[in-house]
Design an enzyme around this catalytic site. Structure first.
Site, short mmCIF file in Angstrom:
data_model
loop_
_atom_site.label_atom_id
_atom_site.label_comp_id
_atom_site.label_asym_id
_atom_site.label_seq_id
_atom_site.Cartn_x
_atom_site.Cartn_y
_atom_site.Cartn_z
N HIS A 56 0.84 -1.21 0.00
CA HIS A 56 0.00 0.00 0.00
C HIS A 56 0.87 1.26 0.00
O HIS A 56 1.26 1.76 1.05
CB HIS A 56 -0.89 -0.03 1.24
CG HIS A 56 -2.03 0.94 1.19
ND1 HIS A 56 -3.26 0.65 1.73
CD2 HIS A 56 -2.14 2.18 0.66
CE1 HIS A 56 -4.08 1.68 1.54
NE2 HIS A 56 -3.41 2.62 0.90
N ASN A 90 -5.05 5.59 -7.10
CA ASN A 90 -5.74 6.89 -7.11
C ASN A 90 -4.84 8.02 -7.59
O ASN A 90 -4.62 9.01 -6.92
CB ASN A 90 -6.31 7.20 -5.72
CG ASN A 90 -5.23 7.31 -4.65
OD1 ASN A 90 -4.12 6.81 -4.83
ND2 ASN A 90 -5.56 7.95 -3.55
N ASP A 150 -8.69 2.35 -3.29
CA ASP A 150 -8.23 2.94 -2.03
C ASP A 150 -8.30 4.47 -2.01
O ASP A 150 -7.94 5.12 -2.98
CB ASP A 150 -6.80 2.53 -1.71
CG ASP A 150 -6.31 3.18 -0.43
OD1 ASP A 150 -6.87 2.86 0.62
OD2 ASP A 150 -5.42 4.05 -0.50
N ASN A 276 -6.56 8.90 6.89
CA ASN A 276 -7.80 8.16 6.69
C ASN A 276 -7.48 6.69 6.47
O ASN A 276 -6.79 6.36 5.51
CB ASN A 276 -8.53 8.72 5.46
CG ASN A 276 -9.96 8.25 5.40
OD1 ASN A 276 -10.48 7.71 6.36
ND2 ASN A 276 -10.59 8.42 4.25
N ASP A 303 0.76 2.61 3.67
CA ASP A 303 -0.15 3.69 3.25
C ASP A 303 0.62 5.01 3.14
O ASP A 303 0.11 6.09 3.47
CB ASP A 303 -1.34 3.83 4.19
CG ASP A 303 -2.48 4.64 3.55
OD1 ASP A 303 -2.36 5.03 2.36
OD2 ASP A 303 -3.49 4.87 4.23
N HIS A 307 2.16 14.36 0.55
CA HIS A 307 1.34 15.51 0.18
C HIS A 307 2.20 16.76 0.10
O HIS A 307 3.10 16.96 0.93
CB HIS A 307 0.21 15.74 1.18
CG HIS A 307 -0.90 14.74 1.06
ND1 HIS A 307 -1.67 14.64 -0.07
CD2 HIS A 307 -1.35 13.81 1.91
CE1 HIS A 307 -2.56 13.67 0.10
NE2 HIS A 307 -2.39 13.14 1.28
#
Lengths: 429, 199, 306
Positions: A56, A90, A150, A276, A303, A307
């Site tokens: 992930h 995504n 996801d 999240n 995960d 950003h």
């Protein structure tokens, strides 16, 4: 191709042994090995594990190359001890066609630091309306086996059922982002005492647990494989334990941050801690650690969610969820699982390499450290502690929740099919 | 007028800065207040009923009340008393931590057209009096404003002079003059202290 | 006092009492005067940084700052660089570069004042952030209660309505608890946050059971839009169960008062005859707001820079 002689490494934390690496494979494991022409890597005191596999990772390319690229994310992964990472779908455009997944796969090959394994979207554009061309992605050069929307839950139960059924033909698995969307409208953090105090809209544990409960029942009903992303609550662990006892073919992952951090981190409203699913309570942290220890949760997945500064240096409600994870994952696992006695190093190898490789159907990763196996290895120094400095990270982004935190251990070297991607703690390309 | 008390010398002490120690005892303070009351009566003449004694907190407030009581005792005329808190008018707010405010209380009829005598314990730089004058200007329009202080220690930074002085005390700038009053400090006393022996 | 006023928990009993006492002294000092202005903050600059429309709160802060002779800049998010996408941080640094000593911020996002405080050297005053807190409203409410009832210790306060979305409720629960009052939250369960059990307040779903024991009834604004998200079935049912009308007002003790932070939905949470009754402190609250905000600005800016 050069050969390497690793001297005195503790394989899976056991007794010291020498490892001879030749032609991309482990040629020999034993005491006092010698090899003319091989480059010697002194590994006394270091622990040797199979190269880590992340199920992930968000690499952000294509679309948000300002936050991360396949190359910078690959470097961060190698520095974290990974030899394979699954790149989430995504992106912009969404990885919902053979074209996009092949592009990501090719960028990974060019970077050459880890095997970048694309994840294909379950639904077109992650819109949750109709299935993407899952077969085309499976048959592409990227050989997609993990499918996930996801970031968004496949919330339509009929669509989820079809996806679970359809990927059976591809030997694939649907990795579900378990979040009932109607229960999490505007949600900002775990719903509980702290969200009540901070005035941030709550993300109830039940919104995760309800989807997991539904999906394990669906998976059992249609006889399909199901994987649950980033399990974060004690209730989820219970449901998974129940499902596994019933024989449901379900696997699950937990992130490093859910093993360590709680909703107390939200107190200062620093959006670096917005993620999240959200950071939960002490009791949840205890439960996911116990679940990982007893195998209810199969693996650790980062995960890793880079950003850009402007998406994090803003109001909490407007900040994007997610945090960096690749470079500190192993240290967090050592801190929360090894030093607490919940896992030994063989257990870490199982949860961070063997099982995720099996879930992703990666044949060359998560293999034993034995003659003839692919030389995908990580050497780590479990002694010593150091303070995390986000500015020193290889990721293009800086949103590490561990900034200023002292963590144990250090990745010294990573080998991808016999080639060192990291030596002396430094990326080799 | 009653016999001149020993502390009433209005000429400057030629010996320079005062020696540390108790400068005025409780009995001295009482005598000084009495003398100032007599001076107020004398100077006000038949305008005594117009007089308003306005104390500057903290210790100017009880001093004003004492003076008023003595004036009334000596003259038989009841004297209006008030207080004016100058904190919000100070020009040195940023030099110290924030201060709690004290009360501002004026007689029911206000101060318009009356003779206001500001009362304070120690006159030093003159800045407190300047602040009090600014505050009075916002509170009304007195006929005249005068100033009464228990101690004048010199070192003025503004062109301000007291009309009634209990005692002139030459000091060095680093010394401090500590006025203690029964109402605020439990006992009456005036001391001059050196910087290192500040309580 | 801390350098910022971000939430009611920033004030301990001594600080909160100091604010109320200072407000009372300022009010006394200014009452009956022609010149309602003090020179205290001359040369200091207060910025009202408002990301939400709130004319009454902005005017109250503006008046408070001006009565202390501060220079006031009103910076509204609408029609400024903010609406062109400038970040809160860039805006904050710009305002500081222009020499602001204090920023009064109203923002739709919970926590925005906390973040602002981490970026600027000057003082930050929270004038309402999202569904988090509105500490000066709680201070003016406490001031009003103390003024009307003469005390806060042991006063029983019922806070009625949309507690879940109310920054006023959060600040009041914390501040009133600090000041020794006993708070009971009254709302349908849908309008109480999960986790309310950890607050220093009692919780009741039954307004009629609480009213006879209350010294203060604080009605919160309930937005009819909440109905669309099924927080309650209809405005009529809400009003019937949780609205304060003349019949319910009659159940109150003789000295009990009725408060509302405004703006009111007459006929929804409060009936017109209640809002206009002698028990109502609604207009008084507005006036007290200026004194309390003057006290806060004085106590934050009136001393040496931290």
């Amino acid at each position: 191709m050069s050969s390497y002689l690793i001297k005195g490494a503790r394989v899976l934390g056991g007794d010291p042994a020498d490892l001879l690496i030749k032609d991309g494979r482990i040629a020999a494991v034993g005491e006092s090995l010698s090899a003319t022409g091989a480059e010697v890597v002194h590994a006394t005191g270091l622990v040797a594990l199979p190269g880590l596999v992340d199920l992930h990772t968000h690499l952000r390319e294509p679309g948000r190359e300002d936050a991360e690229t396949v190359e910078t994310g690959s470097r961060a992964a190698a520095l974290g001890g990974f030899t394979a990472v699954h790149a989430m779908a995504n992106t912009d455009p969404v990885a919902d066609t053979a074209g996009v997944v092949e592009q990501v796969w090719r960028l990974g090959q060019e970077a050459g630091l880890v095997d970048v394994v694309p994840v294909g979207a379950v639904t077109v554009g992650l819109k949750g309306e109709r299935l993407a061309e899952l077969g085309a992605m499976a048959d592409s050069a990227a050989r997609v086996r993990v499918f996930s929307d996801d970031g968004i839950c496949v919330s339509d139960p009929a669509l989820m059922r079809r996806a679970l059924e359809y990927v059976k033909a591809l030997d694939g698995v649907v990795a579900q982002h378990a979040e009932e969307p109607r229960l999490t409208v505007g949600a900002q953090m775990h719903e509980g005492d702290r969200s009540a105090k901070l005035g941030l809209t709550g993300w109830p544990a039940a919104a995760e647990e309800a989807i997991i409960a539904r999906d394990v029942l669906l998976a059992q009903h249609v006889g399909a494989r199901l994987h649950i992303c980033h399990v974060s609550t004690a209730g989820s662990v219970e449901i998974l334990r129940w499902a596994k006892a019933r024989g449901v073919d379900v696997t699950a992952e937990v992130t490093p941050h859910h093993l360590l951090l709680t909703d107390a981190c939200a107190e200062g409203y620093d959006p670096v801690f917005k993620v999240n699913p959200p950071l939960r309570t002490d009791a949840d942290v205890e439960a996911v650690r116990a679940g990982l220890a007893d195998g209810t949760i199969d693996c650790v997945a980062t995960d890793h969610a880079p950003h850009a500064v402007e998406d994090k240096e803003c109001e909490w409600a407007q900040a994007r969820p997610g945090m960096l994870g690749l470079e500190q994952a192993l240290a967090i696992v050592q801190d929360t699982m090894v030093e607490t006695g919940l896992l030994d190093w063989a257990g870490v190898a199982d949860r961070m390499s063997v099982r995720p490789a099996a879930i992703g159907r990666l044949t060359g990763h998560g293999r034993p450290i034995a003659p003839g196996e692919p030389a995908n290895l990580v050497l780590l120094d479990p002694t010593g502690r150091s303070v995390v400095d986000p500015a020193a990270l290889a990721s293009r982004s800086r949103n590490s929740p561990y900034a200023g935190r002292e963590l144990p251990g250090r990745v010294v070297a990573t080998f991808l099919r016999g080639v060192p991607t990291v030596l002396d703690g430094k990326a080799q390309r | 007028m009653a016999g001149s008390p020993p502390a009433a010398s209005s000429s400057r002490d030629p010996r320079g800065p005062a020696a540390p120690g108790a400068l005025l005892s409780a009995a001295d303070v009482a005598r000084v207040v009495d003398r100032m009351a007599h001076q107020l009566i004398e100077k006000a003449g038949n305008g005594l009923a117009d007089l308003v004694l306005v104390g500057i907190p903290t210790r100017g407030a009880p001093l004003a009340r004492r003076l008023a009581a003595r004036v009334e005792a000596f003259s038989g005329t009841a004297i209006d008393v008030g207080t004016v808190d100058i904190t919000l008018y100070r020009d040195d707010l940023r030099l110290r931590g924030v201060r709690a405010l004290e009360d501002t209380v004026l007689p029911d009829g206000g101060i318009d057209g009356r003779l206001v005598v500001l009362v304070d314990d120690v006159l030093f730089s003159g800045r407190s009096v300047r602040a009090a004058l600014d505050a009075l200007r916002d509170l009304g329009r007195p006929r005249a404003v005068q100033l009464a202080v228990l101690i004048d220690r010199g070192h003025r930074e503004l062109p301000i002079r007291a009309d009634y002085v209990g005692k002139n005390v030459p000091t060095s700038r680093t010394q401090s003059v500590k006025v203690r009053l029964a109402e605020t400090d439990g006992a009456d006393e005036v001391r001059v202290t050196e910087p290192e022996e500040r309580p | 006092m801390k350098r910022h006023l971000l939430e009611a928990a920033d004030l301990d009993l001594a600080d909160a009492t100091l604010v109320l006492d200072t407000a009372a002294q300022i009010e006394a000092a200014l009452s009956g005067r022609e010149v309602k202005k003090l020179p205290t903050l001359r040369g200091r600059t207060v910025v009202n940084l408002f990301y939400e429309d709130s004319t009454r709160t902005r005017i109250s802060f503006e008046l408070a700052a001006k009565r202390l002779s501060a220079d006031v800049i009103n910076f509204s998010a609408k029609g400024s660089s903010v609406s062109k996408g400038e970040s809160l941080k860039d805006t904050a640094l710009t305002l500081e570069a222009m020499g602001s000593d204090a920023i009064v911020i109203r923002h739709g996002a919970s926590g925005a004042p906390h973040q602002l405080a981490s970026w600027v050297r000057g003082s930050v005053v929270n004038a309402g952030d999202g569904t988090h807190e509105h500490p000066t409203q709680a201070l003016l409410d406490a001031y009003t209660i103390r003024h009307r009832l003469g005390r806060l210790e042991g006063v029983r306060v019922a806070v009625v309505g949309d507690v879940l979305h109310s920054r006023v409720a959060r600040s009041n629960v914390r501040l009133l608890h600090t000041l020794g009052a006993e708070v009971t939250l009254v709302a349908p369960p849908t309008l109480l946050p999960v986790g309310v059990g950890s607050w220093p307040a009692e919780v009741s779903y039954d307004l009629d059971a609480v009213l006879p024991k209350a010294d203060v009834v604080m009605m919160l604004r309930v937005q009819a839009e909440r109905m669309n998200a099924s927080f309650f079935p209809s405005a009529r049912e809400y009003s019937r169960r949780y609205g304060l009308d003349a019949r319910r007002m009659a159940a109150l003790g003789d000295d009990a008062i009725v408060m509302h932070p405004g703006p009111m939905n007459r006929g929804m949470e409060i009936a017109a005859e209640v809002a206009d009754s002698v028990r109502s402190t609604i207009v008084e609250q507005v006036g007290n707001g200026v004194s309390v905000r003057m006290a806060v600005l004085y106590l934050l800016l009136g001393g040496a820079p931290a």
